[in-house]
Design an enzyme around this catalytic site. Sequence first.
Site, PDB file in Angstrom:
ATOM      1  N   HIS A  67       0.834  -1.202   0.000  1.00  0.00           N
ATOM      2  CA  HIS A  67       0.000   0.000   0.000  1.00  0.00           C
ATOM      3  C   HIS A  67       0.873   1.258   0.000  1.00  0.00           C
ATOM      4  CE1 HIS A  67      -3.632   2.356   1.277  1.00  0.00           C
ATOM      5  NE2 HIS A  67      -2.683   3.147   1.751  1.00  0.00           N
ATOM      6  N   GLU A  68       1.839   1.294   0.903  1.00  0.00           N
ATOM      7  CA  GLU A  68       2.705   2.476   0.993  1.00  0.00           C
ATOM      8  C   GLU A  68       3.601   2.603  -0.233  1.00  0.00           C
ATOM      9  OE1 GLU A  68       2.056   4.737   3.145  1.00  0.00           O
ATOM     10  OE2 GLU A  68       0.619   3.418   4.131  1.00  0.00           O
ATOM     11  N   HIS A  71       1.754   4.449  -2.966  1.00  0.00           N
ATOM     12  CA  HIS A  71       1.872   5.900  -2.801  1.00  0.00           C
ATOM     13  C   HIS A  71       3.233   6.375  -3.322  1.00  0.00           C
ATOM     14  CE1 HIS A  71      -1.762   6.534  -0.500  1.00  0.00           C
ATOM     15  NE2 HIS A  71      -1.398   5.668   0.438  1.00  0.00           N
TER      16      HIS A  71
END
Length: 157
Positions: A67-68, A71
């Site tokens: 998820h990170e 980003h």
Amino acid sequence: MDQKELQQLVETVSLTSFHLPFEHQAVFNRRLRTTGGRYHLVTHDLDFNPKILDTFGMEEFLGVIKHELCHYHLHLAGKGYQHKDRDFKQLLKQVGGTRFVRSLNEHQSVPRYWLYECTNCHQKLYRQRKFNTGRYVCAACHGRFHLAKDEKIAVKQ
């Protein structure tokens, strides 16, 4: 897992899932309370909550890493890196990252209380904090309180 192992794991996940290198810092941040991780827009570093790894295991933690990294890679590519953006949602689904981390609040300990007792009428008081028994009296009989147990108890009775 220590900081070096985390850095190596993030670099490996970045290469295997995104086919792009991760060239910044990945660190554990124990101050994170409600989130699994955080991406810093200015420094491009990643912070991760170690409680996710301890509580839910490696599979959930890998989802947070992906998820990170979504980003991270989308921001560096100049595409939509926010949760609301289509690019972010598509890439997250493609690599198999988690959209939301499970709540840590469910796994917090039961609140504990100090038990005080009136010396006259034996009325019980449960308090989350200790208080000065010399300053307060019982509302029912004006007797003095004393600390009934010298340790906190788990539930109200």
